[in-house]
Design a protein around this motif. Structure first.
Motif, PDB file in Angstrom:
ATOM      1  N   CYS A   1       0.832  -1.201   0.000  1.00 25.45           N
ATOM      2  CA  CYS A   1       0.000   0.000   0.000  1.00 25.45           C
ATOM      3  C   CYS A   1       0.869   1.255   0.000  1.00 25.45           C
ATOM      4  O   CYS A   1       0.623   2.193  -0.766  1.00 25.45           O
ATOM      5  N   GLN A   2       1.904   1.264   0.832  1.00 21.49           N
ATOM      6  CA  GLN A   2       2.771   2.437   0.882  1.00 21.49           C
ATOM      7  C   GLN A   2       3.568   2.596  -0.409  1.00 21.49           C
ATOM      8  O   GLN A   2       3.796   3.712  -0.869  1.00 21.49           O
ATOM      9  N   LYS A   3       3.961   1.484  -1.016  1.00 20.16           N
ATOM     10  CA  LYS A   3       4.665   1.538  -2.295  1.00 20.16           C
ATOM     11  C   LYS A   3       3.746   2.116  -3.374  1.00 20.16           C
ATOM     12  O   LYS A   3       4.141   2.981  -4.157  1.00 20.16           O
ATOM     13  N   CYS A   4       2.499   1.655  -3.390  1.00 27.62           N
ATOM     14  CA  CYS A   4       1.530   2.142  -4.381  1.00 27.62           C
ATOM     15  C   CYS A   4       1.170   3.603  -4.118  1.00 27.62           C
ATOM     16  O   CYS A   4       1.042   4.400  -5.050  1.00 27.62           O
ATOM     17  N   CYS A   5       1.024   3.960  -2.863  1.00 24.52           N
ATOM     18  CA  CYS A   5       0.677   5.339  -2.519  1.00 24.52           C
ATOM     19  C   CYS A   5       1.800   6.291  -2.894  1.00 24.52           C
ATOM     20  O   CYS A   5       1.550   7.396  -3.382  1.00 24.52           O
ATOM     21  N   ALA A   6       3.040   5.859  -2.689  1.00 24.89           N
ATOM     22  CA  ALA A   6       4.176   6.709  -3.056  1.00 24.89           C
ATOM     23  C   ALA A   6       4.194   6.983  -4.557  1.00 24.89           C
ATOM     24  O   ALA A   6       4.546   8.078  -4.996  1.00 24.89           O
ATOM     25  N   LYS A   7       3.803   5.989  -5.359  1.00 20.18           N
ATOM     26  CA  LYS A   7       3.791   6.165  -6.814  1.00 20.18           C
ATOM     27  C   LYS A   7       2.545   6.943  -7.267  1.00 20.18           C
ATOM     28  O   LYS A   7       2.646   7.850  -8.086  1.00 20.18           O
ATOM     29  N   CYS A   8       1.386   6.571  -6.747  1.00 20.59           N
ATOM     30  CA  CYS A   8       0.111   7.103  -7.255  1.00 20.59           C
ATOM     31  C   CYS A   8      -0.402   8.310  -6.472  1.00 20.59           C
ATOM     32  O   CYS A   8      -1.277   9.031  -6.968  1.00 20.59           O
ATOM     33  N   LEU A   9       0.085   8.508  -5.252  1.00 14.33           N
ATOM     34  CA  LEU A   9      -0.419   9.541  -4.343  1.00 14.33           C
ATOM     35  C   LEU A   9      -1.934   9.433  -4.193  1.00 14.33           C
ATOM     36  O   LEU A   9      -2.664  10.416  -4.223  1.00 14.33           O
ATOM     37  N   CYS A  10      -2.383   8.195  -4.015  1.00 12.40           N
ATOM     38  CA  CYS A  10      -3.806   7.916  -3.881  1.00 12.40           C
ATOM     39  C   CYS A  10      -3.971   6.582  -3.156  1.00 12.40           C
ATOM     40  O   CYS A  10      -3.207   5.649  -3.420  1.00 12.40           O
ATOM     41  N   VAL A  11      -4.936   6.500  -2.251  1.00 15.57           N
ATOM     42  CA  VAL A  11      -5.334   5.247  -1.625  1.00 15.57           C
ATOM     43  C   VAL A  11      -6.861   5.223  -1.667  1.00 15.57           C
ATOM     44  O   VAL A  11      -7.508   6.167  -1.226  1.00 15.57           O
ATOM     45  N   PRO A  12      -7.449   4.154  -2.217  1.00 19.06           N
ATOM     46  CA  PRO A  12      -8.910   4.106  -2.328  1.00 19.06           C
ATOM     47  C   PRO A  12      -9.592   4.129  -0.953  1.00 19.06           C
ATOM     48  O   PRO A  12      -9.003   3.720   0.045  1.00 19.06           O
ATOM     49  N   PRO A  13     -10.839   4.583  -0.903  1.00 19.82           N
ATOM     50  CA  PRO A  13     -11.565   4.603   0.365  1.00 19.82           C
ATOM     51  C   PRO A  13     -11.920   3.189   0.818  1.00 19.82           C
ATOM     52  O   PRO A  13     -11.981   2.270   0.009  1.00 19.82           O
ATOM     53  N   GLY A  14     -12.145   3.035   2.095  1.00 21.07           N
ATOM     54  CA  GLY A  14     -12.538   1.738   2.631  1.00 21.07           C
ATOM     55  C   GLY A  14     -11.355   0.822   2.837  1.00 21.07           C
ATOM     56  O   GLY A  14     -10.199   1.178   2.604  1.00 21.07           O
ATOM     57  N   THR A  15     -11.651  -0.402   3.280  1.00 20.14           N
ATOM     58  CA  THR A  15     -10.596  -1.373   3.556  1.00 20.14           C
ATOM     59  C   THR A  15     -10.467  -2.407   2.451  1.00 20.14           C
ATOM     60  O   THR A  15      -9.560  -3.221   2.462  1.00 20.14           O
ATOM     61  N   TYR A  16     -11.387  -2.389   1.494  1.00 17.97           N
ATOM     62  CA  TYR A  16     -11.356  -3.355   0.401  1.00 17.97           C
ATOM     63  C   TYR A  16     -12.123  -2.784  -0.789  1.00 17.97           C
ATOM     64  O   TYR A  16     -13.120  -2.092  -0.617  1.00 17.97           O
TER      65      TYR A  16
ATOM     66  N   THR B   1       1.230  -6.944 -11.052  1.00 21.49           N
ATOM     67  CA  THR B   1       2.454  -7.721 -10.859  1.00 21.49           C
ATOM     68  C   THR B   1       2.869  -8.312 -12.209  1.00 21.49           C
ATOM     69  O   THR B   1       2.132  -8.232 -13.194  1.00 21.49           O
ATOM     70  N   GLN B   2       4.026  -8.964 -12.247  1.00 20.42           N
ATOM     71  CA  GLN B   2       4.481  -9.609 -13.492  1.00 20.42           C
ATOM     72  C   GLN B   2       3.531 -10.722 -13.925  1.00 20.42           C
ATOM     73  O   GLN B   2       3.410 -11.026 -15.106  1.00 20.42           O
ATOM     74  N   GLN B   3       2.835 -11.309 -12.951  1.00 19.45           N
ATOM     75  CA  GLN B   3       1.891 -12.374 -13.260  1.00 19.45           C
ATOM     76  C   GLN B   3       0.522 -11.823 -13.676  1.00 19.45           C
ATOM     77  O   GLN B   3      -0.366 -12.584 -14.021  1.00 19.45           O
ATOM     78  N   GLY B   4       0.343 -10.520 -13.595  1.00 14.10           N
ATOM     79  CA  GLY B   4      -0.918  -9.902 -14.014  1.00 14.10           C
ATOM     80  C   GLY B   4      -1.918  -9.666 -12.899  1.00 14.10           C
ATOM     81  O   GLY B   4      -3.009  -9.156 -13.125  1.00 14.10           O
ATOM     82  N   GLY B   5      -1.540 -10.023 -11.674  1.00 18.23           N
ATOM     83  CA  GLY B   5      -2.426  -9.782 -10.530  1.00 18.23           C
ATOM     84  C   GLY B   5      -2.287  -8.364 -10.029  1.00 18.23           C
ATOM     85  O   GLY B   5      -1.366  -7.635 -10.415  1.00 18.23           O
ATOM     86  N   PRO B   6      -3.195  -7.934  -9.166  1.00 16.09           N
ATOM     87  CA  PRO B   6      -3.107  -6.574  -8.633  1.00 16.09           C
ATOM     88  C   PRO B   6      -1.913  -6.411  -7.707  1.00 16.09           C
ATOM     89  O   PRO B   6      -1.639  -7.268  -6.881  1.00 16.09           O
ATOM     90  N   LYS B   7      -1.179  -5.337  -7.857  1.00 19.84           N
ATOM     91  CA  LYS B   7      -0.031  -5.068  -7.013  1.00 19.84           C
ATOM     92  C   LYS B   7      -0.457  -4.355  -5.726  1.00 19.84           C
ATOM     93  O   LYS B   7       0.128  -4.561  -4.674  1.00 19.84           O
ATOM     94  N   CYS B   8      -1.483  -3.537  -5.843  1.00 18.08           N
ATOM     95  CA  CYS B   8      -1.897  -2.696  -4.717  1.00 18.08           C
ATOM     96  C   CYS B   8      -3.092  -3.296  -3.984  1.00 18.08           C
ATOM     97  O   CYS B   8      -4.044  -3.736  -4.608  1.00 18.08           O
ATOM     98  N   PRO B   9      -3.026  -3.317  -2.644  1.00 19.25           N
ATOM     99  CA  PRO B   9      -4.123  -3.905  -1.858  1.00 19.25           C
ATOM    100  C   PRO B   9      -5.377  -3.050  -1.846  1.00 19.25           C
ATOM    101  O   PRO B   9      -5.357  -1.878  -2.023  1.00 19.25           O
TER     102      PRO B   9
END
Length: 101
Positions: A64-79, A93-101
């Motif tokens: 989450c912190q890695k994604c936030c540092a790049k995007c400067l955004c965190v979606p609302p809620g916990t999921y 990810t390289q496998q095509g799955g979501p990188k950000c929680p």
């Protein structure tokens, strides 16, 4: 004495109005999310909120912190709700799955 009671009543009503207004501003507002909606120093608190309900807290916080540092955004809620933050949603990810929680 009547003036004091009137004054205290007025102050109480005024404070109630201020707190009600502040609580309405804190509600979910989709316009307040999106790329660049956060400053880098806000990522820690937003990721703590985002990862609060997971049993995998450490990896969630890391990504989450890695994604936030790049995007400067965190979606609302916990999921979910990733649609309000496209950068967060589209980073895979390289496998095509979501990188950000």
């Amino acid at each position: 004495m009547a003036k004091l009671i009137t004054y205290l009543l007025f102050v109480t009503i005024l404070l109630s109005f201020v707190f009600l207004t502040m609580s309405k501003e804190a509600e979910y507002n989709p316009e307040s999310y999106g790329a660049g909606s956060l400053k880098s120093y806000q990522c820690g608190g937003e990721c703590t909120r985002r990862c609060s309900n997971t049993k995998y807290h450490k990896p969630c916080m890391f990504f989450c912190q890695k994604c936030c540092a790049k995007c400067l955004c965190v979606p609302p809620g916990t999921y979910g709700n990733k649609q309000v933050c496209p950068c967060y949603n589209n980073w895979k990810t390289q496998q095509g799955g979501p990188k950000c929680p």
